[in-house]
Design a protein around this motif. Structure first.
Motif, PDB file in Angstrom:
ATOM      1  N   VAL A   2       2.417  14.097  -9.182  1.00 32.84           N
ATOM      2  CA  VAL A   2       3.372  15.351  -9.346  1.00 32.84           C
ATOM      3  C   VAL A   2       3.909  15.722 -10.598  1.00 32.84           C
ATOM      4  O   VAL A   2       3.848  16.711 -11.259  1.00 32.84           O
ATOM      5  CB  VAL A   2       4.364  15.089  -8.391  1.00 32.84           C
ATOM      6  N   PHE A   3       4.259  14.708 -11.431  1.00 29.79           N
ATOM      7  CA  PHE A   3       5.087  14.905 -12.657  1.00 29.79           C
ATOM      8  C   PHE A   3       3.874  15.236 -13.566  1.00 29.79           C
ATOM      9  O   PHE A   3       4.184  15.773 -14.672  1.00 29.79           O
ATOM     10  CB  PHE A   3       5.518  13.517 -12.882  1.00 29.79           C
ATOM     11  N   ALA A   4       2.593  14.715 -13.481  1.00 28.28           N
ATOM     12  CA  ALA A   4       1.567  15.032 -14.526  1.00 28.28           C
ATOM     13  C   ALA A   4       1.105  16.665 -14.356  1.00 28.28           C
ATOM     14  O   ALA A   4       0.861  17.257 -15.187  1.00 28.28           O
ATOM     15  CB  ALA A   4       0.411  14.262 -14.434  1.00 28.28           C
ATOM     16  N   VAL A  12       0.596  -1.099   0.078  1.00 32.71           N
ATOM     17  CA  VAL A  12       0.109  -0.089   0.266  1.00 32.71           C
ATOM     18  C   VAL A  12       0.882   1.363   0.076  1.00 32.71           C
ATOM     19  O   VAL A  12       0.600   2.197  -0.589  1.00 32.71           O
ATOM     20  CB  VAL A  12      -1.040   0.215   1.387  1.00 32.71           C
ATOM     21  N   VAL A  13       1.875   1.354   0.661  1.00 35.43           N
ATOM     22  CA  VAL A  13       2.833   2.334   0.752  1.00 35.43           C
ATOM     23  C   VAL A  13       3.194   2.532  -0.403  1.00 35.43           C
ATOM     24  O   VAL A  13       3.519   3.785  -0.923  1.00 35.43           O
ATOM     25  CB  VAL A  13       3.790   2.121   1.975  1.00 35.43           C
ATOM     26  N   VAL A  14       4.045   1.524  -0.968  1.00 32.17           N
ATOM     27  CA  VAL A  14       4.565   1.646  -2.396  1.00 32.17           C
ATOM     28  C   VAL A  14       3.606   2.100  -3.485  1.00 32.17           C
ATOM     29  O   VAL A  14       3.971   3.249  -4.182  1.00 32.17           O
ATOM     30  CB  VAL A  14       5.238   0.270  -2.770  1.00 32.17           C
ATOM     31  N   THR A  15       2.336   1.697  -3.330  1.00 27.73           N
ATOM     32  CA  THR A  15       1.619   2.155  -4.311  1.00 27.73           C
ATOM     33  C   THR A  15       1.172   3.635  -4.325  1.00 27.73           C
ATOM     34  O   THR A  15       0.912   4.253  -5.179  1.00 27.73           O
ATOM     35  CB  THR A  15       0.337   1.332  -4.295  1.00 27.73           C
ATOM     36  N   ALA A  16       0.855   3.884  -2.932  1.00 28.20           N
ATOM     37  CA  ALA A  16       0.644   5.735  -2.638  1.00 28.20           C
ATOM     38  C   ALA A  16       1.940   6.383  -3.237  1.00 28.20           C
ATOM     39  O   ALA A  16       1.608   7.413  -3.928  1.00 28.20           O
ATOM     40  CB  ALA A  16       0.332   5.700  -1.306  1.00 28.20           C
ATOM     41  N   ILE A  17       3.004   5.857  -2.918  1.00 27.53           N
ATOM     42  CA  ILE A  17       4.242   6.830  -3.398  1.00 27.53           C
ATOM     43  C   ILE A  17       4.202   6.906  -5.072  1.00 27.53           C
ATOM     44  O   ILE A  17       4.480   7.958  -5.578  1.00 27.53           O
ATOM     45  CB  ILE A  17       5.412   6.115  -2.783  1.00 27.53           C
ATOM     46  N   VAL A  25       1.818   6.516  -7.184  1.00 22.62           N
ATOM     47  CA  VAL A  25       0.611   7.287  -7.705  1.00 22.62           C
ATOM     48  C   VAL A  25       0.730   8.646  -6.990  1.00 22.62           C
ATOM     49  O   VAL A  25       0.477   9.703  -8.010  1.00 22.62           O
ATOM     50  CB  VAL A  25      -0.652   6.814  -6.884  1.00 22.62           C
ATOM     51  N   SER A  26       1.471   9.235  -6.080  1.00 22.95           N
ATOM     52  CA  SER A  26       1.759  10.599  -5.935  1.00 22.95           C
ATOM     53  C   SER A  26       2.744  11.009  -6.729  1.00 22.95           C
ATOM     54  O   SER A  26       2.591  12.316  -7.330  1.00 22.95           O
ATOM     55  CB  SER A  26       2.244  10.670  -4.491  1.00 22.95           C
TER      56      SER A  26
END
Length: 462
Positions: free
Chosen positions: A88-90, A76-81, A83-84
């Motif tokens: 940010v890049f978008a 979950v932590v890795v997925t959230a990172i 996606v974030s």
């Protein structure tokens, strides 16, 4: 026996077969004469594009489920990172174009770079006032070197933005006033020398609007709590209103020239009058503020929440206007004396005639005042009109200004009742105003209502 005798035969008696050598080209002839046989190939099934996508999707889902079973929290932590980071890049290109490029697209890139640096050093995280001022000055110098018009909206905007930095970031209101005074004087010089040559390109109108807006801002700065120079504030706001009305009347009289551009509307003119009214209120000249608020109401849209605010301002101004302390018209004083009795009698007759006229005017004013409602009663009427107007405005036109106008007008009804000695009624209005203010999060209104209730403690109706 036979087999046994055969076994006893010496080995050397067995004749050795002659060794037969293959011809030299036997191998080549044999390979060439063999029929060609192709080995069957095991062909892997060809996956279509859809099939490959489905296969990769299945493998991804299976891998994700396996990772979920092994370490769900880390996944979950890795997925959230991830996606974030993708978000940010978008968002970065959009942010750069909107906040870094678009605001300065009218400037040459050399000037835009200096302005970006000035904005960067004006932020709280990297606040350096000296750097901000330096980059603003470098931007103005580059604009002059590159041949930008010093009276264009872009260059004047840099100078006005510097004044805003002095006011908002450094709290140096005098420096902001000095900067705006310089810009205003330069604009007046341009109008005197070149204004008549720019009727048809719209530049004269733009500079004139800029002069009017600078006068308005100077009126605001002079009247704030840090300067409190109400005479200067009144002078600047009166000038702004005179410019607005004068230009509007000229266009009505002479017509609008081709390419001259649009002038300000009634809303902007009403805002100028309202601001001057607030200056008069701050200097306790409510009898001058009320007419300006009435003019602002006339120019404001009828179904606007701000109109309700203006009505409430009229109510306050009328209720706080002191009654005349003496006669409406002062009697003239004739101190002329002469040795000629006939001339002296002529002066005395003129004085007596003027005295009778002034006494008649005073009597008329007193009679009119007797038939008029009291000041608190007039204020109550305007406050009730404000509440009725604000209550009748529905979304989407209705906004927070309507709610605040209702709360303030209700509080003012309590003050008007208190002025008339109606303590019970005043307490009721103060409590209602407190409820309204608390419902909309108007903390100042809650505090004022509490102060009103405290003033009424122990008092009874008079």
């Amino acid at each position: 026996m036979f087999a046994r005798a055969a076994c006893r035969i010496p080995v050397r008696t067995i004749p050795r077969a002659a060794a037969s050598r293959p011809p030299p080209n036997l191998g080549a002839r044999t390979i060439a004469s063999l029929p060609s046989r192709t080995r069957p190939r095991i062909q892997s099934p060809q996956l279509t594009r859809v099939g490959r996508r489905n296969a990769s999707r299945r493998s991804f889902i299976e891998g994700y489920k396996a990772l979920w079973r092994e370490s769900p929290f880390q996944l979950v932590v890795v997925t959230a990172i991830i996606v974030s980071c993708m978000g940010v890049f978008a968002w970065l290109p959009f942010w750069y174009m909107k906040y870094q490029v678009q605001p300065y697209h009218n400037y040459p890139e050399e000037v835009a770079k200096k302005l970006r640096r000035a904005i960067y050093y004006s932020r709280r995280a990297s606040f350096q006032p000296k750097e901000v001022i330096r980059y603003y000055r470098e931007a103005l110098a580059l604009a002059d070197e590159l041949g930008m018009d010093p009276f264009s909206d872009e260059v004047l905007g840099i100078r006005i933005q510097m004044a805003g930095f002095f006011e908002l970031k450094l709290q140096s209101h005098r420096s902001a006033i000095d900067m705006l005074e310089l810009v205003k004087n330069d604009c007046y010089l341009w109008m005197d020398k070149l204004g008549d040559k720019h009727w048809t390109d719209g530049k004269r109108t733009r500079v004139l609007i800029r002069i009017m807006s600078i006068h308005t801002k100077l009126g605001e700065l002079y009247s704030n709590q840090y300067v409190k120079d109400f005479n200067k504030a009144e002078e600047n706001l009166q000038t702004a209103i005179s410019i607005a009305i004068g230009e509007k009347m000229r266009r009505q009289r002479d017509g609008v020239k081709v390419g001259e551009g649009d002038w300000i509307g009634d809303d902007e003119l009403g805002a100028e009058m309202e601001q001057l009214g607030h200056v008069y209120e701050a200097s306790d000249r409510h009898f001058l503020a009320a007419p300006l608020f009435l003019q602002a109401i006339r120019l404001s849209p009828k179904d606007s929440c701000h109109t309700a605010v203006l009505m409430n301002n009229v109510a306050i101004s009328i209720a706080q206007t002191p009654p005349p302390s003496g006669p409406a018209y002062n009697s003239p004083v004739f101190e002329m004396t002469t040795a000629d009795p006939a001339q002296q009698q002529k002066y005395n007759d003129q004085a007596a005639s003027a005295q009778k006229k002034y006494q008649a005017a005073n009597a008329a004013v007193a009679a009119a005042a007797q038939g008029m409602p009291s000041r608190p009663e007039q204020g109550r009427l305007w406050a009730q009109k404000a509440i009725e107007l604000a209550a009748g405005i529905k979304p989407p036109v209705r906004d927070e200004e309507c709610d605040m106008a209702c709360a303030v007008a209700t509080h003012n009804l309590g003050e008007f009742a208190e002025m008339e000695g109606k303590i019970k009624e005043a307490r009721k209005w103060y409590n209602e105003a407190k409820s309204l203010a608390k419902a909309i999060g108007f903390e100042e209104g809650v505090q004022m209502a509490d102060e009103g209730v405290k003033r009424l403690k122990g008092r009874k109706d008079e």
